[in-house]
Design a protein around this motif. Structure first.
Motif, PDB file in Angstrom:
ATOM      1  N   THR A  26      -5.480   8.673  -2.323  1.00 19.61           N
ATOM      2  CA  THR A  26      -5.834   8.142  -0.999  1.00 19.61           C
ATOM      3  C   THR A  26      -7.335   7.887  -0.856  1.00 19.61           C
ATOM      4  N   GLU A  27      -8.155   8.544  -1.681  1.00 23.83           N
ATOM      5  CA  GLU A  27      -9.581   8.242  -1.682  1.00 23.83           C
ATOM      6  C   GLU A  27      -9.860   6.942  -2.441  1.00 23.83           C
ATOM      7  N   GLU A  28      -9.134   6.729  -3.522  1.00 30.81           N
ATOM      8  CA  GLU A  28      -9.345   5.540  -4.355  1.00 30.81           C
ATOM      9  C   GLU A  28      -8.648   4.312  -3.771  1.00 30.81           C
TER      10      GLU A  28
ATOM     11  N   LYS B 181       0.840  -1.203   0.000  1.00 27.51           N
ATOM     12  CA  LYS B 181       0.000   0.000   0.000  1.00 27.51           C
ATOM     13  C   LYS B 181       0.872   1.249   0.000  1.00 27.51           C
TER      14      LYS B 181
ATOM     15  N   ARG C  70      -7.413   3.106  -0.438  1.00 27.79           N
ATOM     16  CA  ARG C  70      -7.489   3.315   1.000  1.00 27.79           C
ATOM     17  C   ARG C  70      -6.241   2.798   1.719  1.00 27.79           C
ATOM     18  N   GLU C  71      -5.781   3.594   2.684  1.00 28.98           N
ATOM     19  CA  GLU C  71      -4.661   3.243   3.561  1.00 28.98           C
ATOM     20  C   GLU C  71      -3.315   3.183   2.834  1.00 28.98           C
TER      21      GLU C  71
END
Length: 240
Positions: free
Chosen positions: A174-176, A121, A178-179
């Motif tokens: 970061t919206e698409e 991530k 996550r984390e």
């Protein structure tokens, strides 16, 4: 600029970067050895299967997951967004074209590049300013098209004319995804001794090259310019 990988482990935890790399790449084993021992590493085999699944020729999720994402960014920001996921690499990537000036043979451009890793991530964002000159080279009597690209500027945090777009791209990612966390430029450009990346021929490879691509890899052009902005931007997201 490129130093060996290290960090203040009392304050920060960058081990996830190392663990993700070690999971897929055999540290200390060179490519092209006898019996191709490098490709016999189970991590490399997992990596090849992972990348074929993500961006292989029969993959249908690439258009759904990435091209639609960058098309939406382009529409909402009013700027052209060009995909740059070339070959079997461990990330999706693209750039936002901020400005371009010149003609067919010579031009200057300002771009905001971004990549999202398949190995963990992690993501990266950086701006560049470059000049491009088209020419031809003669090979066995045949004229072949050739481009000379000069890197004039690299921007590694939200500053100056890149600030607004840099921050907005971060928000989109970061919206698409996550984390996901930004890999600070200074950390991403460090090298791990014994690391060689599947899709590259470089004998010394950086964290960015292993997780994303070699666009800001262990290359001469990056060392020829002084990065603008905070080299450690994003560190706060890696605190313990």
């Amino acid at each position: 600029m490129n130093k060996n990988f290290f960090f203040n482990y009392d304050e920060y935890d960058f081990w996830p970067l190392y663990e993700s790399i070690k999971k897929y790449y055999p540290i200390g084993i060179k490519k092209h050895q006898e019996f191709d021992i490098y490709r016999n590493y189970k991590g490399i085999q997992k990596l090849e299967n992972l990348l074929l699944d993500k961006i292989g020729p029969e993959n249908t999720n690439y258009n759904k997951n990435w091209e639609s994402f960058i098309e939406r960014i382009s529409k909402e920001l009013g700027k052209n967004t060009i995909g740059t996921t070339y070959g079997i690499v461990p990330s999706y990537s693209a750039f936002l074209s901020l400005e371009s000036d010149g003609n067919e043979d010579r031009w200057k451009s300002k771009e905001l590049h971004f990549s999202v890793s398949h190995l963990g991530k992690f993501y990266q964002v950086y701006g560049i300013e470059k000049s491009v000159r088209k020419s031809v080279i003669i090979n066995d009597g045949e004229e072949l098209p050739y481009q000379t690209v000069n890197l004039r500027k690299i921007v590694v945090s939200p500053v100056g004319e890149y600030k607004n777009y840099f921050e907005r791209i971060e928000n989109y990612i970061t919206e698409e995804f996550r984390e996901y966390r930004l890999v600070p430029f200074k950390i991403g450009q460090t090298i791990i001794d014994g690391l060689q990346v599947l899709h590259l021929d470089d004998e010394k490879c950086s964290i960015n090259m292993a997780l994303f691509n070699n666009f800001v890899g262990f290359g001469e052009e990056v060392d020829e310019v002084e990065p603008e902005g905070n080299l450690f931007y994003g560190m706060e997201n890696w605190k313990k």
